[in-house]
Design a protein around this motif. Sequence first.
Motif, PDB file in Angstrom:
ATOM      1  N   MET A   1       0.822  -1.207   0.000  1.00 28.35           N
ATOM      2  CA  MET A   1       0.000   0.000   0.000  1.00 28.35           C
ATOM      3  C   MET A   1       0.864   1.267   0.000  1.00 28.35           C
ATOM      4  SD  MET A   1      -3.051   1.061  -0.187  1.00 28.35           S
ATOM      5  CE  MET A   1      -4.023  -0.387   0.248  1.00 28.35           C
ATOM      6  N   ILE A   2       1.990   1.237   0.750  1.00 26.57           N
ATOM      7  CA  ILE A   2       2.872   2.401   0.795  1.00 26.57           C
ATOM      8  C   ILE A   2       3.455   2.689  -0.588  1.00 26.57           C
ATOM      9  CG2 ILE A   2       5.021   3.310   1.761  1.00 26.57           C
ATOM     10  CD1 ILE A   2       4.435   1.799   4.308  1.00 26.57           C
ATOM     11  N   GLY A   3       3.764   1.627  -1.322  1.00 24.92           N
ATOM     12  CA  GLY A   3       4.293   1.809  -2.667  1.00 24.92           C
ATOM     13  C   GLY A   3       3.297   2.512  -3.580  1.00 24.92           C
ATOM     14  N   HIS A   4       2.017   2.156  -3.462  1.00 25.16           N
ATOM     15  CA  HIS A   4       0.976   2.787  -4.279  1.00 25.16           C
ATOM     16  C   HIS A   4       0.797   4.259  -3.891  1.00 25.16           C
ATOM     17  CE1 HIS A   4      -0.644  -0.690  -6.509  1.00 25.16           C
ATOM     18  NE2 HIS A   4      -0.195  -1.378  -5.479  1.00 25.16           N
ATOM     19  N   VAL A   9       1.904  10.048  -5.077  1.00 24.63           N
ATOM     20  CA  VAL A   9       2.632  11.274  -4.725  1.00 24.63           C
ATOM     21  C   VAL A   9       3.597  11.648  -5.838  1.00 24.63           C
ATOM     22  CG1 VAL A   9       4.290  12.273  -3.098  1.00 24.63           C
ATOM     23  CG2 VAL A   9       2.397  10.861  -2.249  1.00 24.63           C
ATOM     24  N   PHE A  10       4.272  10.653  -6.401  1.00 29.36           N
ATOM     25  CA  PHE A  10       5.201  10.881  -7.510  1.00 29.36           C
ATOM     26  C   PHE A  10       4.487  11.526  -8.689  1.00 29.36           C
ATOM     27  CE2 PHE A  10       6.847   9.242 -11.560  1.00 29.36           C
ATOM     28  CZ  PHE A  10       8.172   9.646 -11.509  1.00 29.36           C
ATOM     29  N   GLY A  28       7.790  10.600  -3.561  1.00 31.76           N
ATOM     30  CA  GLY A  28       7.180   9.415  -4.161  1.00 31.76           C
ATOM     31  C   GLY A  28       8.185   8.305  -4.382  1.00 31.76           C
ATOM     32  N   ILE A  29       9.337   8.659  -4.925  1.00 30.37           N
ATOM     33  CA  ILE A  29      10.393   7.660  -5.152  1.00 30.37           C
ATOM     34  C   ILE A  29      10.864   7.078  -3.821  1.00 30.37           C
ATOM     35  CG2 ILE A  29      12.747   7.326  -6.000  1.00 30.37           C
ATOM     36  CD1 ILE A  29      12.174   9.470  -8.110  1.00 30.37           C
ATOM     37  N   ALA A  30      10.990   7.944  -2.797  1.00 28.04           N
ATOM     38  CA  ALA A  30      11.439   7.484  -1.481  1.00 28.04           C
ATOM     39  C   ALA A  30      10.449   6.490  -0.882  1.00 28.04           C
ATOM     40  CB  ALA A  30      11.617   8.686  -0.548  1.00 28.04           C
ATOM     41  N   LEU A  31       9.153   6.747  -1.013  1.00 27.06           N
ATOM     42  CA  LEU A  31       8.143   5.840  -0.471  1.00 27.06           C
ATOM     43  C   LEU A  31       8.166   4.487  -1.189  1.00 27.06           C
ATOM     44  CD1 LEU A  31       5.135   8.301   0.011  1.00 27.06           C
ATOM     45  CD2 LEU A  31       6.392   7.106   1.821  1.00 27.06           C
ATOM     46  N   ILE A  32       8.330   4.526  -2.508  1.00 27.85           N
ATOM     47  CA  ILE A  32       8.391   3.265  -3.275  1.00 27.85           C
ATOM     48  C   ILE A  32       9.630   2.470  -2.871  1.00 27.85           C
ATOM     49  CG2 ILE A  32       8.665   2.301  -5.594  1.00 27.85           C
ATOM     50  CD1 ILE A  32       7.056   4.699  -6.637  1.00 27.85           C
ATOM     51  N   ALA A  33      10.757   3.167  -2.705  1.00 25.91           N
ATOM     52  CA  ALA A  33      11.986   2.496  -2.298  1.00 25.91           C
ATOM     53  C   ALA A  33      11.857   1.935  -0.879  1.00 25.91           C
ATOM     54  CB  ALA A  33      13.163   3.470  -2.372  1.00 25.91           C
ATOM     55  N   ARG A  38       8.381  -3.635  -5.983  1.00 24.67           N
ATOM     56  CA  ARG A  38       8.978  -3.818  -7.315  1.00 24.67           C
ATOM     57  C   ARG A  38       7.966  -3.597  -8.430  1.00 24.67           C
ATOM     58  NH1 ARG A  38      11.670  -9.563  -6.790  1.00 24.67           N
ATOM     59  NH2 ARG A  38       9.724  -9.938  -5.716  1.00 24.67           N
ATOM     60  N   ALA A  39       6.719  -4.029  -8.226  1.00 26.77           N
ATOM     61  CA  ALA A  39       5.699  -3.859  -9.261  1.00 26.77           C
ATOM     62  C   ALA A  39       5.433  -2.381  -9.523  1.00 26.77           C
ATOM     63  CB  ALA A  39       4.404  -4.562  -8.840  1.00 26.77           C
ATOM     64  N   VAL A  40       5.302  -1.601  -8.449  1.00 25.41           N
ATOM     65  CA  VAL A  40       5.071  -0.166  -8.605  1.00 25.41           C
ATOM     66  C   VAL A  40       6.305   0.514  -9.196  1.00 25.41           C
ATOM     67  CG1 VAL A  40       4.533   1.981  -7.382  1.00 25.41           C
ATOM     68  CG2 VAL A  40       3.404  -0.146  -6.722  1.00 25.41           C
TER      69      VAL A  40
END
Length: 259
Positions: A1-4, A9-10, A28-33, A38-40
């Motif tokens: 969910m955090i990645g989404h 945000v990105f 946004g990049i920081a949250l995905i990392a 990986r999918a996001v």
Amino acid sequence: MIGHIGFTVFTLGYIAKKFLKIIGIVSGIALIAFAESRAVFVGLIVFSICYHFVLPFARDRKATAFIAVWSFLLLAILLVFSDSIIELVGRWTSFLLGVTDASRNTSDFTGRTDHWNTGIALIEGRELQGYGFRTRGSSRLSEAGLSVNAHSGILNAILDVGVIGTILLFTTFVSTILSLISRWVMTRDSLDRIAVSYLVAMFPVLALEPNYLNFASSSHFLMLLFLTRPLFVPRHQSAQLREALHIYRGPLRKSRTNL
């Protein structure tokens, strides 16, 4: 969910102005990392390629057709070599995101391929109509041993509403993307450019993540907003666009008349 949330945000960062744009993209990049999603992350890469390296060259009908043809050819190649592509993408996204969990640092996207194979097996015999919208977890199907999450939005869509319903769903995607590309070519509206990039980027996300319509997910909510964007064109812009399209299509109509 955090990645989404990070992907949302990105994308909103691209819509924002000046300083907020930098904050949105970096956050946004920081949250995905942080989520090691990986999918996001694949979706983020597709968004960036589409936004920065594809759409800027879509300036007329020929360029747009050229991009579309090569996109379909690329999709066909990916389907033919799907196993190799999945393994390659899985390993490289794990490396780039620094995934340290050994159970997640795999080439099959954390066992997703097993779920995909199970989902594909259950589709047989119910290809056209599916089992009914979000009924895969119902007691009736559970008793029949059919309760399953294929861990792919596309496969889950086929299980729910069949091939017919899934085709209708993605026809909406494709028609909206084509409509927004036409507007982008004519008006150079940055929001159309962002919307196209985001909707295209959602294809790999929907393929790798389990949901195809999730109203509790920020990325899916933004997806639905972009899908409705062609419906909310200001009247004066709509008139200008029709006039521009009339001029744009003029040479094509003349050539057909001459034939």
